[in-house]
Design an enzyme around this catalytic site. Structure first.
Site, short mmCIF file in Angstrom:
data_model
loop_
_atom_site.label_atom_id
_atom_site.label_comp_id
_atom_site.label_asym_id
_atom_site.label_seq_id
_atom_site.Cartn_x
_atom_site.Cartn_y
_atom_site.Cartn_z
N ASP A 58 38.39 46.26 26.64
CA ASP A 58 38.16 45.88 27.96
C ASP A 58 37.21 44.63 27.97
O ASP A 58 36.37 44.91 27.47
CB ASP A 58 37.92 46.79 28.88
CG ASP A 58 37.70 46.61 30.30
OD1 ASP A 58 38.92 45.82 30.73
OD2 ASP A 58 36.77 46.86 30.91
N THR A 91 38.95 39.98 33.41
CA THR A 91 37.74 39.58 32.90
C THR A 91 38.01 38.69 31.63
O THR A 91 37.43 37.57 31.75
CB THR A 91 36.72 40.70 32.50
OG1 THR A 91 37.00 41.91 33.05
CG2 THR A 91 35.12 40.66 32.55
N THR A 92 38.60 39.39 30.82
CA THR A 92 38.86 38.40 29.65
C THR A 92 39.76 37.16 30.08
O THR A 92 39.15 36.18 29.56
CB THR A 92 40.02 39.21 28.77
OG1 THR A 92 39.35 40.52 28.34
CG2 THR A 92 39.97 38.55 27.34
N ASP A 412 41.45 50.77 35.32
CA ASP A 412 42.17 49.65 35.62
C ASP A 412 43.39 49.84 35.95
O ASP A 412 43.91 48.85 36.95
CB ASP A 412 42.14 48.58 33.99
CG ASP A 412 40.88 48.24 33.66
OD1 ASP A 412 39.97 48.18 34.56
OD2 ASP A 412 40.88 47.81 32.50
#
Lengths: 551, 665
Positions: A58, A91-92, A412
């Site tokens: 994550d 986020t990534t 998630d």
């Protein structure tokens, strides 16, 4: 430079140096997170100096675990973490998108372009992309009975990027059912009503959904039942501690000015206190009297095979536990505050703050209550409830880092399902949106822009391709081939994404690969904002350091 | 005249005892009186580490039959601070009931050094690092170089392995003389190379105990003011996690007495602690909080510009007000120049070493917390070992709940305590009690002062251990002759001195003897004496609710007014950035001025009141001891747990054992 005069210790970086510092930081962060992306990404195992293990795929977790020092990198990381707070995922993607925007800008700036012009182009492209997203998204009708299949597809897409396939598929059903369980029509979904409980026990595949609640504590009396059926449940926030309430009463007693507190200074005071103690004793018994009354009432109404469970947010001391045990009542103390809410949603009834006005209507019901003990850890399961609006995902795993990673993934997944229900839309995944948006920008928007801002639009468009590129890279495919194939299909009017196994274009609709609309929108929104800010920086001043650390 | 207090309560006590028994079933008295300890911040954890080392040493000494009987009859109820547990494998554990909050620098391993945050007790055989069960794709491992255990920790580990194999019946064939790691080397190493508080800790902690703030993206040394810490608690579920861990310890407590906080209030951790306290006040409304706000000398001695001075002053004010508003009693501890202070007359301390300074404060904290950890003694069995037990609430009420409602208390310590009897030494006990609280005025005549004095392990001038009675008599006599006397003094006495565990720093001067006696002629040689030379020391500490704290309060109030409240104040902007609205600041100022006013107002009218006050307090003193002893039934319960502690200490007690052998040489 004037600052040098004011503070000879200050460090000043001039225009191009400042810009390159920012660009390098963004690229560096991108490099770290890049390998995470997608179902073929690499899981990261962090091993601390003391042997502590953290396992994560994550971006959000990884960013939080990294000791980032560079101020630019921190700025980007904060944006990405905010992305996670708002939309629960992406986020990534945010980090690599910002990194790519900076990389594309670097090329333009090295060719002599002014950052201002680039930033204008970004702004135009951003607005156009958001408009395009509105057209591109796939609407989902929610209504009373949401389409479970589409929710499952979204959840599966997220979970498969975090966990291996069969576990992801198992959890897909769990998270979708959990969200549907807590969903009430016309109300926002409160994901806190899904409790995530974990047990260091057995295997990851034993993770399951409990319709009802799992509490991480048990009764504290040896004579209380460990398993009971047909339970009436009293959820309350009442102190059942004998001595403490005595002390409280004592401090309220009139006392001489000097001798406040609970020390007796004369005979009358002592008498008063003994009387208070008796009163308290009576109060305590009346508490149980009321509870008993409610119980008896219920017994009369519905036969004798019922049990009674008290779950209290405040403490219950041994004498009170003893009284309850003798009455055949199971009692749990110091329940989490949030569990008060969850219990009521799961079992019905209402949480009471005083037992004076206790009525049978305050009681909830559960078909089964039992305790599970692992060493010193106890778990109480409240199951077989009627029509629950709160539930528990019980995560099991052999060790802490496995549990933590599953927990992240479940979070998630829950967010993805919630977003879908709230967005009433999804976006085709596997890079399909990014390629389509890029083609739209290059083929249509660019022509409408005048002057050099065109280059900004183009840079933005190329930066979007970082998502399919990275997906391909992580899957071990040739990036160029993949991009050319995808672009070709799109130019022919086919909306396609990337097949991670073969590298061929696929139809995400057929494969059931969907991303969240709100996540995509947030990435498109925040990425260019941060990139623009970083590009417009033309001087970096670092002052404080030397003053703060005297030698 | 100061009334003496103790187990000799007399009639009143017996009457009371009887009344209680008629009302209260016997098993109610056996209820545990648990305290949860919370340590927040770097220096607080240094102090905590020493503190728990003392407890561990005491547990070890108590279970060793060859030891000085004074250690075997400590009459300390360790269950107040410790919990018994069980691992999944069914192994019993005995660990501190503690939540510690530190600073995480993952993956380099932050404030914990080479210790895993989960401890070692509850870990099964650790799986190989290649064991990723949740992902079928590729794995990349980012391992930071393992931190090497230092000599001391290696030795602990070895000893544990040895005792383990001894239990299994296989002798390891390694005797003391063959041991590779010498005590001398360990002491020397610790003195020069302590970086983390875990470097010198010999205690096993529960996996729920050690929490580290992660994801703050800054260096620990930048986490240095209230503003920077203000969101650290609420962001990213950190606060929730801390509260959950606290709840874990509270839930299993049958009857929680209170929370004992040690907070490093010199930086961002004071904001974290304040938020945690706010949560506690909400969740456990009636449970009292006793707070030691501590800071290291190194956090205070920086030379700063004017701007930074304002910054610092405002931080001090804000963090003190916030912490004080949530605690029943707050004890500021931490002198800016500890080594030069009178408190360290017999000590050799290096200010810049937290390892040194925290050792002094930890010793004082150990002594100061004794009254509510002693086994309460009933009226019939007057103990030879302890006297003056109070329960936690009683202790806090006694110091804070008197007429003035002053909640800020001064900590004085005499380390080591001087010998008791002999005319010429009479003043030296009071004279040696020097404040560890900063900004305290000396020579204040406060007739309304309230004190709790704790003396343990006191020696007579002939070097023999003084009896409880002798200590009480001496203190009475000293106060009888003193010019200024407090209105009320509670005295707690124990015969058991402070043991000096092996990892304690070498901070004793050359006037301190093997049993902590003060020598007339110094030892030859200038090197400071440590745990190898000094076996135990007598301690005297005093908690004082007195108007001597006024400068401390007035400085903070003045700074708030000057830099924060005045029109166009220099720090107004800063305080706004820290999230304080104008009315909050105003309330803060109001609170501080009320605190100061209560003390100064009484100082003026004290003369009129004193006669009345004294007599009233005499009787309240008796009431106190009665209260303490009402929980007498404890001992049965306590002893069963002691059986467990024997197990724990068979592991840890080794260092104690070895040390006593050393003493014989």
């Amino acid at each position: 430079m004037s600052l040098r005069v004011l503070n000879p210790n200050a460090e000043v970086l001039n225009k191009s140096a400042a810009l390159h510092m920012n660009i390098n930081a963004a690229k560096g962060l991108q490099d770290v997170l890049k390998t995470n992306l997608g179902p073929k990404g690499t899981i990261k195992m962090l091993v601390g100096g003391a042997g502590d293990i953290k396992l994560t795929k994550d971006g959000n977790t990884l960013l939080k675990e990294m000791q980032i020092q560079n101020p630019t990198a921190i700025m980007i990381a904060r944006t990405a973490v905010a992305q996670d707070d708002i939309s629960g995922d992406g986020t990534t993607s945010t980090v690599i998108f910002i990194g790519e925007l900076m990389k594309q800008s670097e090329r333009c700036i090295d060719e002599g372009m002014h950052p201002r012009v680039l930033v204008d182009g970004f702004e135009i492209a951003k607005r156009a992309t958001l408009q395009f997203l509105e057209k591109f998204k796939t609407p989902v009708v929610m209504g009373d009975e949401p389409d479970k299949e589409i929710l499952k597809m979204v959840a599966r897409t997220t979970l498969r990027t975090k966990l291996y396939e069969s576990l992801a598929d198992q959890l897909t059903d769990i998270v979708v059912n959990a969200v549907l369980c807590i969903r009430k029509p016309e109300e926002a979904i409160d994901l806190f009503m899904v409790e995530l409980m974990h047990m260091r026990h057995k295997f990851d595949v034993d993770t399951r959904l409990v319709e009802g609640l799992v509490l991480d504590h048990g009764s504290r009396h040896p004579d209380m039942k460990r398993r009971a059926e047909n339970c009436y449940i009293l959820t309350c926030n009442v102190s059942l501690e004998y001595e403490k309430s005595i002390l409280k009463l004592m401090t309220l007693l009139p006392a001489s000015e000097v001798n406040a507190g609970f020390f007796y200074s004369n005979a009358e005071q002592r008498e008063a206190m003994v009387a208070a103690e008796r009163r308290q004793h009576a109060v305590l018994y009346s508490v149980f009297g009321n509870i008993k009354y409610a119980l008896d009432h219920v017994q009369v109404c519905s036969g004798n095979d019922n049990n009674f469970v008290v779950i209290n947010q405040k403490g219950i001391d041994p004498p009170s536990l003893d009284l309850l045990a003798r009455a055949g009542i199971i009692a749990l103390r110091r329940a989490k505050r949030r569990n008060m809410e969850r219990l009521v949603l799961a079992c019905g009834g209402e949480a009471v703050n005083s037992v004076d006005d206790l009525t049978p209507g305050c009681l909830g019901w559960a078909g089964l209550v039992y305790e599970h003990v692992l060493g010193e850890e106890k778990y109480t399961f409240v199951e077989n409830v009627k029509n629950p609006h709160s539930c528990t995902i019980l995560i099991k795993g052999p060790n802490d880092h496995t549990i933590a990673q599953i927990k992240d993934a479940v979070r998630d997944g829950l967010r993805a399902v919630k977003n879908t229900i709230e967005d009433e839309a999804v976006v085709l995944g596997a890079g399909a949106f990014e390629v389509a948006a890029r083609q739209y920008l290059v083929n249509e928007v660019k022509k409408t822009v005048e002057g050099r801002a065109q280059l900004g639009v183009e840079a933005f468009a190329d930066a979007l391709l970082v998502v399919p590129k990275t997906l391909a890279e992580n899957a071990g495919l040739d990036t160029q081939d993949v991009i050319i194939a995808l672009k070709g299909e799109h130019d022919r009017g086919n909306i396609v994404g990337l097949n991670q196994h073969s590298g061929d274009p696929i139809d995400p609709l057929m494969e059931g690969i969907f991303d969240n609309y709100s996540v995509k929108r947030q990435i498109i929104n925040s990425g260019p904002v941060i990139a623009s800010q970083l590009l417009l920086v033309d001087e970096v001043i670092r002052a404080g350091r030397n003053m703060r650390k005297p030698t | 005249m100061v009334k003496k207090i103790g187990g000799d309560g007399g009639d009143e006590l017996i009457v009371d005892e009887e009344r209680r028994i008629t009302l209260v079933p016997v098993y109610w008295l056996a209820a545990m009186r648990e305290i949860v300890t919370v340590q927040v911040g770097g220096f607080a954890n240094f102090i905590g580490s020493h503190f728990w080392n003392f407890q561990d040493e005491l547990l070890g000494l108590a279970s060793d039959p060859n030891n000085d009987p004074v250690f075997r009859n400590q009459c300390l109820n360790m269950d107040v601070l410790y919990r018994t547990g069980e691992t999944q494998q069914g192994v019993l554990t005995y660990t501190p009931r503690l939540v510690s909050v530190g600073f995480q620098v993952f993956p380099i391993a932050g404030s914990l050094g080479s210790m895993s945050s989960r401890g070692v007790l509850y870990n099964e055989s650790s799986p190989g690092p290649s064991d990723v069960v949740t992902w079928s794709g590729s794995v990349s491992t980012h391992a930071s170089a393992p931190r090497k255990k230092n000599l001391f920790l290696q030795r602990l580990y070895e000893e544990e392995q040895e005792s383990f194999s001894m239990i299994n019946g296989t002798s390891s064939g390694k005797s003391d003389s063959q041991r590779e790691i010498q005590d001398k080397d360990i002491v020397e190493l610790l003195d020069n190379h302590v970086e983390f508080w875990t470097d010198f800790s010999k205690v096993h902690y529960h996996p729920q105990s050690l929490y580290e703030l992660g994801g703050l993206w800054m260096d620990p040394q930048d986490f240095d003011n209230y503003g920077i810490g203000k969101d650290a608690f609420s962001e990213g579920f950190r606060g929730e996690e801390i509260c959950e861990r606290l709840r874990f310890f509270v839930e299993e407590s049958d009857h929680i007495q209170g929370f004992q906080f040690v907070v490093d209030d010199s930086g961002g951790f004071s904001a974290v602690a304040a938020d945690l306290l706010e949560n506690i006040a909400d969740e456990y409304a009636n449970t009292p909080v006793l707070l030691f706000s501590v800071r290291s000398p190194s956090s205070q001695m920086n030379l700063r510009s004017r701007k930074q001075t304002i910054f610092r002053e405002l931080h001090d004010t804000v963090s003190f007000s916030r912490l004080a508003s949530f605690s029943k009693l707050i004890v500021p501890v931490g002198l800016p120049f500890l080594s030069e202070s009178k408190a360290s007359t017999f000590l050799r301390i290096e200010n810049e070493k937290p390892y040194h300074c925290s050792a002094v404060y930890a010793a004082a904290l150990h002594s100061a917390t004794l009254p509510y950890r002693m086994e309460p003694v009933g009226p019939t069995a007057d103990s030879f070992d302890v006297s003056g037990a109070v329960d936690f609430n009683g202790f806090v009420q006694m110091l804070a709940g008197q007429a003035r409602q002053n909640t800020v208390v001064i900590l004085d310590a005499a380390m080591p305590a001087p010998a008791l009897n002999g005319k010429q030494h009479e003043q030296s006990l009071l004279g040696n009690l020097q404040p560890l609280t900063p900004e305290v005025s000396e020579d204040v005549e406060d007739l309304q002062a309230v004190e709790s004095m704790i003396i343990h392990g006191a020696l007579r001038s002939d070097g023999q251990r003084a009896s409880i009675f002798e200590v009480k008599e001496t203190v009475n006599a000293i106060y009888g002759h003193a010019i200024t006397r407090p209105v009320f003094c509670h005295l707690s006495v124990a015969r058991c001195p402070l043991p000096i565990p092996l990892p304690y720093p070498s901070i004793f001067g050359n006037l301190v003897g093997q049993y902590g006696e003060l020598l007339n002629s110094p030892f030859v040689g200038s090197s400071p004496r440590g745990s190898l030379e000094v076996h135990s020391i007598p301690m005297a500490v005093r908690l004082r609710s007195s108007s001597a704290i006024l400068p401390f309060l007035e400085n903070r109030l003045g700074n708030l007014r000057r830099y924060g409240l005045q029109r166009g104040a220099l720090g107004a902007e800063l305080l706004r950035n820290w999230g304080f609205a104008d009315d909050e600041l105003y309330d803060m100022g109001e609170m501080l001025s009320k605190m100061a006013h209560r003390l100064s107002a009484h100082e003026l009218s004290a003369h009129g009141l004193s006669a009345h006050g004294l007599s009233a307090h005499g009787s309240s003193a008796h009431g106190l001891s009665a209260h303490g002893s009402s929980a007498h039934g404890l001992s049965a319960h306590g002893s069963s747990a002691n059986g467990l502690s024997a197990h724990g200490s068979s592991v840890h007690g080794i260092s104690a054992h070895r040390k006593s052998a050393h003493g014989a040489n």
